[in-house]
Design a protein around this motif. Structure first.
Motif, PDB file in Angstrom:
ATOM      1  N   LEU A 229       0.837  -1.200   0.000  1.00 47.33           N
ATOM      2  CA  LEU A 229       0.000   0.000   0.000  1.00 47.33           C
ATOM      3  C   LEU A 229       0.872   1.251   0.000  1.00 47.33           C
ATOM      4  O   LEU A 229       0.619   2.204  -0.744  1.00 47.33           O
ATOM      5  CB  LEU A 229      -0.917  -0.020   1.218  1.00 47.33           C
ATOM      6  N   SER A 232       2.517   1.779  -3.419  1.00 43.78           N
ATOM      7  CA  SER A 232       1.583   2.315  -4.409  1.00 43.78           C
ATOM      8  C   SER A 232       1.246   3.774  -4.143  1.00 43.78           C
ATOM      9  O   SER A 232       1.107   4.568  -5.076  1.00 43.78           O
ATOM     10  CB  SER A 232       0.304   1.474  -4.440  1.00 43.78           C
ATOM     11  N   LEU A 233       1.115   4.144  -2.881  1.00 43.27           N
ATOM     12  CA  LEU A 233       0.800   5.540  -2.552  1.00 43.27           C
ATOM     13  C   LEU A 233       1.875   6.483  -3.070  1.00 43.27           C
ATOM     14  O   LEU A 233       1.585   7.616  -3.471  1.00 43.27           O
ATOM     15  CB  LEU A 233       0.648   5.702  -1.041  1.00 43.27           C
ATOM     16  N   ASN A 236       1.720   5.571  -7.428  1.00 41.14           N
ATOM     17  CA  ASN A 236       0.486   5.556  -8.220  1.00 41.14           C
ATOM     18  C   ASN A 236      -0.547   6.514  -7.639  1.00 41.14           C
ATOM     19  O   ASN A 236      -0.466   6.907  -6.481  1.00 41.14           O
ATOM     20  CB  ASN A 236      -0.118   4.143  -8.239  1.00 41.14           C
ATOM     21  N   ILE A 239      -6.743   4.465  -6.917  1.00 39.95           N
ATOM     22  CA  ILE A 239      -7.050   3.664  -5.729  1.00 39.95           C
ATOM     23  C   ILE A 239      -7.117   2.174  -6.063  1.00 39.95           C
ATOM     24  O   ILE A 239      -6.819   1.320  -5.226  1.00 39.95           O
ATOM     25  CB  ILE A 239      -8.354   4.141  -5.063  1.00 39.95           C
ATOM     26  N   HIS A 242      -3.714   0.934  -5.693  1.00 36.68           N
ATOM     27  CA  HIS A 242      -3.365   0.766  -4.281  1.00 36.68           C
ATOM     28  C   HIS A 242      -3.796  -0.617  -3.796  1.00 36.68           C
ATOM     29  O   HIS A 242      -3.036  -1.309  -3.111  1.00 36.68           O
ATOM     30  CB  HIS A 242      -4.035   1.843  -3.423  1.00 36.68           C
TER      31      HIS A 242
END
Length: 283
Positions: A229, A232-233, A236, A239, A242
């Protein structure tokens, strides 16, 4: 297991552990630049630090008296015994030690894009210890992911949290908090074991899951999911991504015997087969 009699292990393997350690190892494996801050004690603490440094992780923190705890995970052909865990109590922390850590933390986060605060606290830690660190992140406008439970969580969510990771049991133990009551939390990552992940935010609920043909060990999978997570935050904006990266990181950890560790090649393969569903819900 024979109660009241000697029980002999056939084989012992040791891996660097602790939730924050698992998160750092996962991010390092995926090419992120990681700094790991922790509370270290005795020969066990020095060994864990050395293992992390061998993986190229920048390791810091403070030393406590005593010894960093060992956690024993029993692997057995007896299904009732398999994955039974024995957890040592670990060292204690006084106010002076925490203040020294907080000062170090405040300086280190100035260079950070994201902070992940993960794991339980040493014995006798102040109940607002986690909250104090989250406050510093908020003051420096740094996103923070939280993975903790109990009174530390109850205090910490009085501050703004970018993302909170809880499994179903932890969620239920936290006074059955409903998503719309977690007003300070922008994103709730609720994990449900083999049933996957629900990522809940103002954008709705994204479900992510993957079916694995073989699971070797689930120890540390939740920590790797937290790392996914966070990864990805930073990289990217979507959501759905994520959820996809979180599930892929968590599942990748299940494919190897090393506890709480994943391999980049496994994550890459899994990313293509993650099932993503969007539920119509808004907070």
């Amino acid at each position: 297991m024979k109660f009241g009699e000697p029980n002999r292990f056939i084989n012992i393997q040791e891996f660097p552990g602790g939730k924050g350690v698992h998160v750092a190892l996962a991010l390092q494996e995926m090419g992120s630049k990681v700094s790991l801050l922790g509370f270290w004690a005795g020969p066990n603490g020095e060994w864990v630090k050395s293992q992390c440094k061998n993986h190229g992780i920048d390791v810091g923190g403070i030393s406590l008296s005593g010894n960093t705890r060992k956690c024993y995970t029993i692997r057995s052909t007896d299904k009732q015994l398999d994955h039974t865990e024995f957890l040592e109590p670990g060292p204690k922390m006084d106010i002076q030690s925490f203040e020294a850590f907080k000062e170090l933390f405040a300086e280190k986060i100035k260079q950070a894009q994201l902070v992940i605060i993960s794991g339980s606290w040493p014995l006798e830690s102040a109940e607002n210890s986690c909250q104090e660190l989250v406050k510093l992140c908020n003051q420096n406008q740094i996103d923070v992911i939280l993975d903790c439970t109990g009174v530390q969580l109850q205090k910490a969510i009085q501050e703004n949290i970018t993302a909170l990771h809880l499994n179903e049991n932890e969620y239920n133990e936290t006074n059955n908090m409903m998503p719309n009551e977690l007003k300070s939390v922008s994103m709730l990552a609720l994990t449900k074991g083999k049933d996957g992940l629900e990522l809940i935010s103002s954008e709705g609920i994204i479900e992510g899951r993957v079916t694995l043909s073989k699971v070797i060990s689930t120890v540390g999978s939740g920590d790797c999911l937290t790392a996914g997570l966070g990864f990805s935050l930073i990289n990217n904006k979507d959501i759905q991504d994520h959820a996809r990266f979180a599930v892929a990181f968590g599942a990748a950890n299940c494919l190897r015997a090393e506890l709480g560790m994943l391999y980049k090649e496994d994550v890459k393969k899994l990313l293509h087969i993650i099932e993503i569903k969007e539920k119509k819900y808004a907070r």
